[in-house]
Write an enzyme that holds these catalytic residues in place. Structure first.
Site, PDB file in Angstrom:
ATOM      1  N   GLU A   3       0.828  -1.214   0.000  1.00 41.85           N
ATOM      2  CA  GLU A   3       0.000   0.000   0.000  1.00 41.85           C
ATOM      3  C   GLU A   3       0.859   1.260   0.000  1.00 41.85           C
ATOM      4  O   GLU A   3       1.814   1.375   0.777  1.00 41.85           O
ATOM      5  CB  GLU A   3      -0.912  -0.022   1.231  1.00 41.85           C
ATOM      6  N   HIS A   4       0.497   2.182  -0.900  1.00 40.11           N
ATOM      7  CA  HIS A   4       1.205   3.452  -1.110  1.00 40.11           C
ATOM      8  C   HIS A   4       2.630   3.230  -1.625  1.00 40.11           C
ATOM      9  O   HIS A   4       3.440   4.149  -1.631  1.00 40.11           O
ATOM     10  CB  HIS A   4       1.202   4.311   0.167  1.00 40.11           C
ATOM     11  N   GLY A  22     -15.854   5.306  -3.015  1.00 42.89           N
ATOM     12  CA  GLY A  22     -15.370   5.738  -1.705  1.00 42.89           C
ATOM     13  C   GLY A  22     -15.045   4.590  -0.768  1.00 42.89           C
ATOM     14  O   GLY A  22     -14.812   4.801   0.417  1.00 42.89           O
ATOM     15  N   GLY A  26     -12.502   2.356  -1.380  1.00 36.66           N
ATOM     16  CA  GLY A  26     -11.128   1.900  -1.571  1.00 36.66           C
ATOM     17  C   GLY A  26     -11.032   0.697  -2.484  1.00 36.66           C
ATOM     18  O   GLY A  26     -10.066  -0.055  -2.428  1.00 36.66           O
ATOM     19  N   LEU A  27     -12.034   0.518  -3.361  1.00 32.97           N
ATOM     20  CA  LEU A  27     -12.026  -0.626  -4.280  1.00 32.97           C
ATOM     21  C   LEU A  27     -11.828  -0.174  -5.728  1.00 32.97           C
ATOM     22  O   LEU A  27     -12.117  -0.916  -6.661  1.00 32.97           O
ATOM     23  CB  LEU A  27     -13.337  -1.418  -4.136  1.00 32.97           C
ATOM     24  N   SER A  81     -13.111   4.380  -9.478  1.00 30.58           N
ATOM     25  CA  SER A  81     -12.748   5.308 -10.560  1.00 30.58           C
ATOM     26  C   SER A  81     -11.899   4.616 -11.622  1.00 30.58           C
ATOM     27  O   SER A  81     -12.094   4.841 -12.818  1.00 30.58           O
ATOM     28  CB  SER A  81     -12.057   6.561 -10.020  1.00 30.58           C
ATOM     29  N   GLU A  97      -7.009  10.063 -14.749  1.00 31.84           N
ATOM     30  CA  GLU A  97      -7.093  10.274 -13.296  1.00 31.84           C
ATOM     31  C   GLU A  97      -6.176  11.419 -12.851  1.00 31.84           C
ATOM     32  O   GLU A  97      -6.577  12.303 -12.103  1.00 31.84           O
ATOM     33  CB  GLU A  97      -6.715   8.982 -12.580  1.00 31.84           C
ATOM     34  N   ASP A 142      -4.030   0.944  -9.500  1.00 41.09           N
ATOM     35  CA  ASP A 142      -5.437   0.603  -9.708  1.00 41.09           C
ATOM     36  C   ASP A 142      -5.723   0.342 -11.186  1.00 41.09           C
ATOM     37  O   ASP A 142      -6.446  -0.594 -11.543  1.00 41.09           O
ATOM     38  CB  ASP A 142      -6.346   1.740  -9.219  1.00 41.09           C
TER      39      ASP A 142
HETATM   40  C1  GLA Z   1      -5.163   4.590  -4.099  1.00 39.09           C
HETATM   41  C2  GLA Z   1      -4.371   5.046  -5.313  1.00 39.09           C
HETATM   42  C3  GLA Z   1      -3.307   4.024  -5.695  1.00 39.09           C
HETATM   43  C4  GLA Z   1      -2.450   3.630  -4.503  1.00 39.09           C
HETATM   44  C5  GLA Z   1      -3.333   3.272  -3.318  1.00 39.09           C
HETATM   45  C6  GLA Z   1      -2.537   3.020  -2.075  1.00 39.09           C
HETATM   46  O1  GLA Z   1      -5.904   3.439  -4.432  1.00 39.09           O
HETATM   47  O2  GLA Z   1      -5.247   5.238  -6.403  1.00 39.09           O
HETATM   48  O3  GLA Z   1      -2.518   4.558  -6.740  1.00 39.09           O
HETATM   49  O4  GLA Z   1      -1.536   4.642  -4.188  1.00 39.09           O
HETATM   50  O5  GLA Z   1      -4.268   4.288  -3.027  1.00 39.09           O
HETATM   51  O6  GLA Z   1      -1.780   1.869  -2.198  1.00 39.09           O
END
Ligand code: GLA
Length: 368
Positions: free
Chosen positions: A15-16, A103, A105-106, A109, A141, A153
């Protein structure tokens, strides 16, 4: 005319790390968006099954595009960018229909954008290469909507493969499917949508990104991916300027998270699915304590899942709300979901929504 379906995603771990040129391990879920592109009419028209009313505007590039609601920017952004790149985009209509919750986190977009981009490519016979489809989806995006997201994503939505997680190297954008056979291991992956409001998520996301870039600059490396885990302590000791405490926490999260992705991939390749649990939980602790992107609802969901016997649990996605995943024995799913519901009710949180997921296919054409 062409119709394409592109999925939302769950990120198993990593993540991130994407905007730090690192590693991620997402997979496509069944929830998806379907886009249909119909050349004809005049100008650009956009419709969404989730929104009342159509948007109809002249055929332009991005700079001359009139103001439209955000949802229509996601739908029409690719056509604007293609015009800017000199593609002779004809008048057309784009309609979308998505069942990816927004909204949560899936990547709702990315599902919209990737379904539109693949349908446009097909309907206009552009023959874009996989890297070009990805770059165009990211540009919608980043440049049209203005969200500084990292590309995982869109890569997941475009290239996922059924039954696999997608091992993504976000530096060279290589994406390798790795088998993820939950059923064969007697396991299930439960998703708990915490439904916590995404307060300040955009600003906090951008702040994490800036903080990571500042840490990389202070360490003299192109990106935090370039700090190898064995050098982590030495690197942390070198961060002693303004904002050092925060930079050390961000660096520790990214460097250990990259290492966890690589360990997870090794275990999955060896068919040792059950053993990834502790890595998922360590990832959550790192997001909670070092990267600081969790909220009480997701921390509660993770604690309850672990107390109820989950092999591992973590928040998935950008953070500040959204979903938690729990790796569970298949037969434990129902009781685990019930326990989370109970804990949320006791804490006075909005009731969560729980469902299981298995890795599905990436963007594909829908006939008919
Ligand atoms: C969102 C962003 C991704 C990624 C995640 C965290 O989903 O769109 O690019 O940075 O957060 O892992």
């Amino acid at each position: 005319m062409a119709t394409w379906r592109a999925p939302g995603r769950v990120n198993l771990i990593g993540e991130h790390t994407d905007y730090n040129d690192g590693f991620t391990l997402p997979f496509a879920i069944a929830a998806s968006c379907t886009a249909t592109v119909r050349p004809g009419g005049d100008g650009l028209r956009a419709g969404s099954a989730q929104v009342d009313g159509e948007v109809a505007i002249p055929l332009t590039g991005l700079a001359e595009a009139p103001a439209v609601p955000d949802w229509a920017r996601y739908v029409l952004g690719a056509a604007w960018l293609l015009r800017d790149r000199g593609v002779d985009v004809p008048p057309l209509e784009v309609t979308v229909d998505s069942d990816v919750p927004s909204g949560a986190g899936l990547s709702s977009s990315a599902a919209v954008v990737c379904s539109v981009v693949t349908a446009l490519d097909d309907a206009l016979g552009l023959g874009l290469a996989p890297d070009e489809l990805l770059a165009l989806s990211r540009a919608v995006e980043n440049d049209v909507v203005g969200a500084p997201t990292g590309g995982m994503d869109q890569l997941a939505s475009l290239r996922s493969r059924e039954g696999h997680v997608l091992f993504c190297d976000m530096r060279d954008l290589a994406a390798e499917p790795v088998p993820f056979d939950l059923g064969g291991a007697g396991l299930a992956l439960l998703v708990v949508d915490s439904r916590a409001p995404h307060a300040h998520a955009d600003g906090e996301y951008a702040a994490r990104r800036r903080g990571c870039e500042a840490a990389a600059a202070a360490l003299g490396v192109p990106a935090l991916r370039d700090v190898v885990i064995d050098d982590l302590d030495a690197a942390l000791a070198r961060l002693d300027g303004v904002g050092a405490e925060e930079q050390r926490r961000y660096t520790r999260h990214i460097v250990t998270e990259d290492a966890r992705v690589l360990q997870t991939v090794e275990l999955l390749r060896a068919g040792r699915v059950r053993e990834i649990g502790p890595l998922l939980t360590q990832s959550h602790v790192s997001m909670r304590d070092d990267f600081r992107i969790t909220v009480p609802e997701v921390d509660t969901a993770v604690e309850v899942l672990l107390a109820g016997g989950a092999l591992g649990a973590r928040m998935t996605g950008g953070g500040f709300g959204g979903c938690v995943i729990g790796l569970l024995e298949a037969e434990a799913v129902e009781s685990a979901a019930a326990q989370v519901e109970e804990a949320f009710a006791e804490a006075g949180f909005t009731p969560p929504v729980a469902f299981t997921v298995t890795p599905g296919p990436g963007a594909h054409r829908v006939d008919g």
